[in-house]
Write a protein that holds these residues in place. Structure first.
Motif, PDB file in Angstrom:
ATOM      1  N   LEU A 181      32.014  39.424  48.836  1.00  0.00           N
ATOM      2  CA  LEU A 181      30.937  39.452  47.850  1.00  0.00           C
ATOM      3  C   LEU A 181      31.098  40.611  46.873  1.00  0.00           C
ATOM      4  O   LEU A 181      30.825  40.475  45.676  1.00  0.00           O
ATOM      5  CB  LEU A 181      29.583  39.539  48.566  1.00  0.00           C
ATOM      6  N   PHE A 182      31.554  41.748  47.392  1.00  0.00           N
ATOM      7  CA  PHE A 182      31.802  42.888  46.510  1.00  0.00           C
ATOM      8  C   PHE A 182      32.940  42.584  45.540  1.00  0.00           C
ATOM      9  O   PHE A 182      32.861  42.894  44.340  1.00  0.00           O
ATOM     10  CB  PHE A 182      32.121  44.125  47.347  1.00  0.00           C
ATOM     11  N   ALA A 183      34.007  41.959  46.044  1.00  0.00           N
ATOM     12  CA  ALA A 183      35.115  41.572  45.168  1.00  0.00           C
ATOM     13  C   ALA A 183      34.671  40.511  44.159  1.00  0.00           C
ATOM     14  O   ALA A 183      35.141  40.506  43.012  1.00  0.00           O
ATOM     15  CB  ALA A 183      36.284  41.055  46.004  1.00  0.00           C
ATOM     16  N   LEU A 184      33.761  39.639  44.578  1.00  0.00           N
ATOM     17  CA  LEU A 184      33.248  38.621  43.657  1.00  0.00           C
ATOM     18  C   LEU A 184      32.467  39.264  42.520  1.00  0.00           C
ATOM     19  O   LEU A 184      32.588  38.862  41.356  1.00  0.00           O
ATOM     20  CB  LEU A 184      32.374  37.636  44.432  1.00  0.00           C
ATOM     21  N   TRP A 185      31.685  40.273  42.845  1.00  0.00           N
ATOM     22  CA  TRP A 185      30.937  40.984  41.806  1.00  0.00           C
ATOM     23  C   TRP A 185      31.878  41.742  40.872  1.00  0.00           C
ATOM     24  O   TRP A 185      31.698  41.738  39.646  1.00  0.00           O
ATOM     25  CB  TRP A 185      29.955  41.953  42.461  1.00  0.00           C
ATOM     26  N   LEU A 186      32.885  42.389  41.455  1.00  0.00           N
ATOM     27  CA  LEU A 186      33.868  43.089  40.625  1.00  0.00           C
ATOM     28  C   LEU A 186      34.602  42.115  39.703  1.00  0.00           C
ATOM     29  O   LEU A 186      34.844  42.423  38.530  1.00  0.00           O
ATOM     30  CB  LEU A 186      34.877  43.822  41.509  1.00  0.00           C
ATOM     31  N   GLY A 187      34.980  40.947  40.243  1.00  0.00           N
ATOM     32  CA  GLY A 187      35.680  39.978  39.423  1.00  0.00           C
ATOM     33  C   GLY A 187      34.835  39.450  38.290  1.00  0.00           C
ATOM     34  O   GLY A 187      35.332  39.227  37.174  1.00  0.00           O
ATOM     35  N   HIS A 188      33.555  39.231  38.566  1.00  0.00           N
ATOM     36  CA  HIS A 188      32.655  38.757  37.510  1.00  0.00           C
ATOM     37  C   HIS A 188      32.530  39.780  36.392  1.00  0.00           C
ATOM     38  O   HIS A 188      32.347  39.423  35.217  1.00  0.00           O
ATOM     39  CB  HIS A 188      31.288  38.449  38.098  1.00  0.00           C
TER      40      HIS A 188
END
Length: 275
Positions: A181-188
């Motif tokens: 989820l943290f990587a998903l936020w960073l990617g967004h």
């Protein structure tokens, strides 16, 4: 999200983008290694035989290998960032489902879907590195990506043993959820977008998993002899000129045009590491 050219992204955004790739690739590769150490524990707690429990590992690896190239082609159609984010979201969600599994077959089914998400991540990260880094330091980005794959593979058994010494096997999968989820936020926030490069290809062609025997157009019919040497050299077939093949990307680049870069960064590395 901003579209970028071949000069890469500016430095503040570049750090966030490469951190996204490092985190997502690490958990995708780690998940293929940590399950091997936990197989005896999983088989014992789920009351499964060793022969059946091995499919916890096989399901993940086979799902990656089967769909790796298909997701790379989907990245050309729909954009690398979109496919990458979708794969990371599926991976994180299926990690939670793996942790909540109460039977072996539920765990195997979740691992298949988790492998599909990991394949979307692994097949696109090389293309993202290509558009994140400028050409003059592109090797640095490729080296970081390869280093993280190697370190994650080597650290998998150690990480699994450490988690199992203090927690149950479910935590081997549950720990992926906050990281994903943290990587998903960073990617967004940091991953750059790219224009779609292959609009003429359909998505169903990328996901066509039929055996080659059911694709008659790929082979010559029985009894049909190939073109003789004269026709092949002269460039004529049955009195009609043969259209020459398109120029290679390297020739286009040498002529001053944009070069085409593959969406897959080295596939054989992942296949080798999985087995």
């Amino acid at each position: 999200m901003t579209h970028i050219d071949h000069d890469g992204v500016p430095l503040p955004q570049r750090y966030g983008a490469i951190l996204t790739i490092v985190l997502s690739v690490s958990i995708a590769v780690l998940d293929g290694a940590i399950a091997k150490v936990a197989l005896p524990t999983i088989a014992r707690e789920l009351h499964a035989s060793p022969a059946a429990s091995i499919w916890v590992v096989n399901a993940y690896q086979l799902a990656i290998i089967v769909s790796l190239l298909s997701f790379a082609s989907l990245g050309d159609i729909y954009g690398y960032r979109r496919v990458y984010q979708c794969g990371l979201a599926v991976f994180s969600l299926m990690s939670l489902l793996c942790a909540l599994s109460d039977s072996l077959w539920m765990l195997i089914g979740a691992r298949v879907l988790q492998g599909l998400g990991a394949a979307a991540v692994m097949s696109i990260n090389g293309a993202l590195i290509r558009i994140i880094y400028p050409q003059r330091i592109l090797g640095r980005g490729m080296a970081i990506n390869t280093l993280m794959v190697a370190v994650s593979t080597a650290a998998g058994p150690t990480v699994a043993a450490g988690v199992l010494s203090v927690a149950s096997w479910q935590w081997l999968f549950a720990i992926n959820v906050p990281i994903g989820l943290f990587a998903l936020w960073l990617g967004h926030r940091f991953l750059p977008g790219n224009p779609q490069k292959n609009n003429g290809q359909r998505a169903d062609e990328c996901l066509d998993l039929r055996p080659a025997a059911f694709r008659p157009k790929r082979f010559r019919p029985a009894g049909q002899r190939p073109l003789d040497r004269h026709r092949a050299v002269s460039g004529h077939r049955g009195g009609r000129p043969v259209r020459p093949p398109p120029a290679a990307p390297a020739l286009a680049s040498a002529a001053g045009g944009p070069a085409a870069y593959p969406a897959v960064f080295p596939v054989h590395v992942y296949v080798y590491l999985l087995f």
